[in-house]
Design an enzyme around this catalytic site. Structure first.
Site, PDB file in Angstrom:
ATOM      1  N   ASP A   1      -6.294   5.385   1.776  1.00  0.00           N
ATOM      2  CA  ASP A   1      -6.369   3.991   1.370  1.00  0.00           C
ATOM      3  C   ASP A   1      -7.803   3.508   1.519  1.00  0.00           C
ATOM      4  O   ASP A   1      -8.494   3.861   2.476  1.00  0.00           O
ATOM      5  CB  ASP A   1      -5.432   3.156   2.254  1.00  0.00           C
TER       6      ASP A   1
ATOM      7  N   HIS B   1       0.839  -1.207   0.000  1.00  0.00           N
ATOM      8  CA  HIS B   1       0.000   0.000   0.000  1.00  0.00           C
ATOM      9  C   HIS B   1       0.875   1.259   0.000  1.00  0.00           C
ATOM     10  O   HIS B   1       0.636   2.198  -0.759  1.00  0.00           O
ATOM     11  CB  HIS B   1      -0.901  -0.002   1.233  1.00  0.00           C
TER      12      HIS B   1
END
Length: 472
Positions: free
Chosen positions: A127, A21
């Site tokens: 995210d 990520h």
């Protein structure tokens, strides 16, 4: 024109605290800085320290004076807490982590707003597993955009997940894809997101993790837009379905190719390393001494855990294939063991972590044995390196299916781990995969190159994103 002066764009980027990520979202930060957008990159204290320790992030972003700053907040665990492999928080406790981080995020944004030396935050790119940040943005009347670091195919599978029925037949057809009837492509139950199945050797898998992923996927629709690190022409059927549920979707991948193009254009020789592990670049010297297309690269990413039996079968299959190999053997790869002497041999070279993008681009590498993480898959396709997919969890079973059955750039070896199959598959892929695989990898690599230059679909979507961020 309003009397009030228009605010300069200032984007706060907030990744989930996992290596894959952080890797994508830090690359996005670099691209936005290139577009003269101010960026604050928010990490957990733990991962922020590792970035400073193992990467060149300070020197890389020094090229953007006044446009890039770091910030960090607690993930809720004490500093001496033994983070799981890959330095993710305990995924079954993510909601607790989110409740702890939410007020810290809110206070950080307010402090930036009150700081006369900084521009106020105008947008949060969070995210897609951290959708509490969307609530914070709404409260503070700030634009929010969700960024999912998985493929469009997997994101769509999560959107469809509530409609799946439990069944023990893993080869049963589970999910058709509208618009792909001519290709006769579908997902079997064994191809669904890995959190839906139990893997005793992997403690990250549980029902609560699956529920979290599904919940956060649907929560992402509360943001003003969705960013996916993919290519329109590669995943158009999946993107078409996603666009029926989201206000706006930016398809701007592959980000690493975008960044590479920009560095080339500006004659920037900076090495791009966004990881939380120290790279061992000695493997590049070893590759330099190997013949073209003679090496099998092996890496299972930052969180996959193997049993010793699985390691042994993979190892013997590789050795028996007769090919040279470069194996990434990070600490924690084998369940319950800190080290193992099983990976040895004169044809092999072993490192704890490798500069993967450079390895895949090296002339000596002919195939990639991978866990089918999305970053690894994108990097392999961009380099036209065929894959041998051995997925473990999360989005990986979905990706291995499209790699093998839809895009034809690799072999899906999921749920099989015996030395004879590994040996046979390595020989097949290294031998050219019957010709079709070579053609497919070359075509998709060309598609990737075209997507990130002027006139390409990803280039256009990125310009739209920049325009929207600057419009306020």
């Amino acid at each position: 024109m309003n009397m009030e002066e228009k605010r300069a764009p200032h984007v706060l980027i907030f990744p989930f605290p996992g290596q894959g990520h952080i890797h994508q979202m830090l690359t996005l930060a670099e691209l936005l800085c290139h577009s003269s957008i101010e960026v604050t990159f928010l990490n957990t204290h733990h991962n922020h320290k590792r970035l400073l320790q193992f990467t060149n992030i300070q020197s890389r972003f020094a090229r953007f004076p006044g446009l890039f700053q770091h910030e960090s907040i607690s993930d809720g665990a004490p500093e001496d807490h033994p983070r799981p492999s890959g330095f993710l928080p305990d995924l079954t406790d993510v909601m607790k982590m989110n409740s702890i981080m939410s007020p810290h995020l809110r206070n950080l944004i307010l402090n930036i707003r009150d700081d006369p030396g900084r521009s106020p935050v105008t947008c949060i790119i969070c995210d897609g597993l951290m959708t509490f940040a969307i609530d914070v943005a709404n409260e503070l009347r700030i634009k929010s955009i969700a960024f999912r670091t998985i493929s469009a195919s997997c994101f769509w599978a999560y959107l469809c997940y509530p409609h799946f029925q439990d069944d023990k037949d893993l080869d049963e057809k589970a999910l058709s894809v509208p618009g792909m009837e001519k290709e006769n492509f579908f997902f079997r139950r064994r191809d669904l997101p890995g959190f839906s199945r139990q893997f005793p050797e992997n403690p990250l898998i549980s029902d609560s993790v699956l529920e979290l992923c599904i919940k956060e996927t649907f929560n992402s629709a509360r943001a003003s837009a969705l960013i996916l690190n993919t290519i329109e022409d590669l995943e158009s059927p999946f993107l078409a379905q996603i666009r029926t549920k989201f206000q706006k979707v930016y398809s701007i991948g592959p980000l690493h190719s975008f960044a590479k193009n920009l560095r080339t254009a500006t004659k920037d020789q900076t090495h791009n390393h966004n990881g939380l592990w120290e790279e061992d670049r000695s493997c590049l010297t070893w590759l330099d001494s190997q013949p073209p297309k003679s090496v099998v690269y092996v890496s299972f990413g930052s969180i996959t855990v193997l049993t010793r039996s699985q390691l042994s079968e993979l190892w013997h299959g590789l050795v028996n294939s007769g090919y040279r190999f470069l194996w990434v053997r990070r600490p924690g790869l084998v369940s319950g063991e800190e080290d193992s002497d099983i990976i040895t041999g004169e044809r092999g070279f072993v490192v704890k972590w490798a500069p993967q993008e450079e390895v895949l681009g090296h002339r000596a590498v002919g195939a990639f044995v991978t866990h089918s993480g999305w970053n690894s898959t994108l990097e392999s396709m961009a380099a036209a390196v065929p894959m041998i997919c051995w997925p473990n969890s999360a989005d990986q079973p979905v990706i291995s299916r499209v790699v093998g059955e839809l895009w034809k750039v690799g072999v899906d070896m999921k749920d099989v781990c015996d030395r004879s199959t590994v040996e046979e598959t390595v020989r097949y892929v290294m031998g050219g995969g019957g010709g079709e695989m070579g053609r497919s990898t070359a075509e998709i690599a060309d598609l990737f190159r075209k997507s990130v230059v002027e006139g390409g679909s990803s280039y256009s979507d990125f310009q739209d994103l920049v325009k929207d961020l600057k419009s306020n």
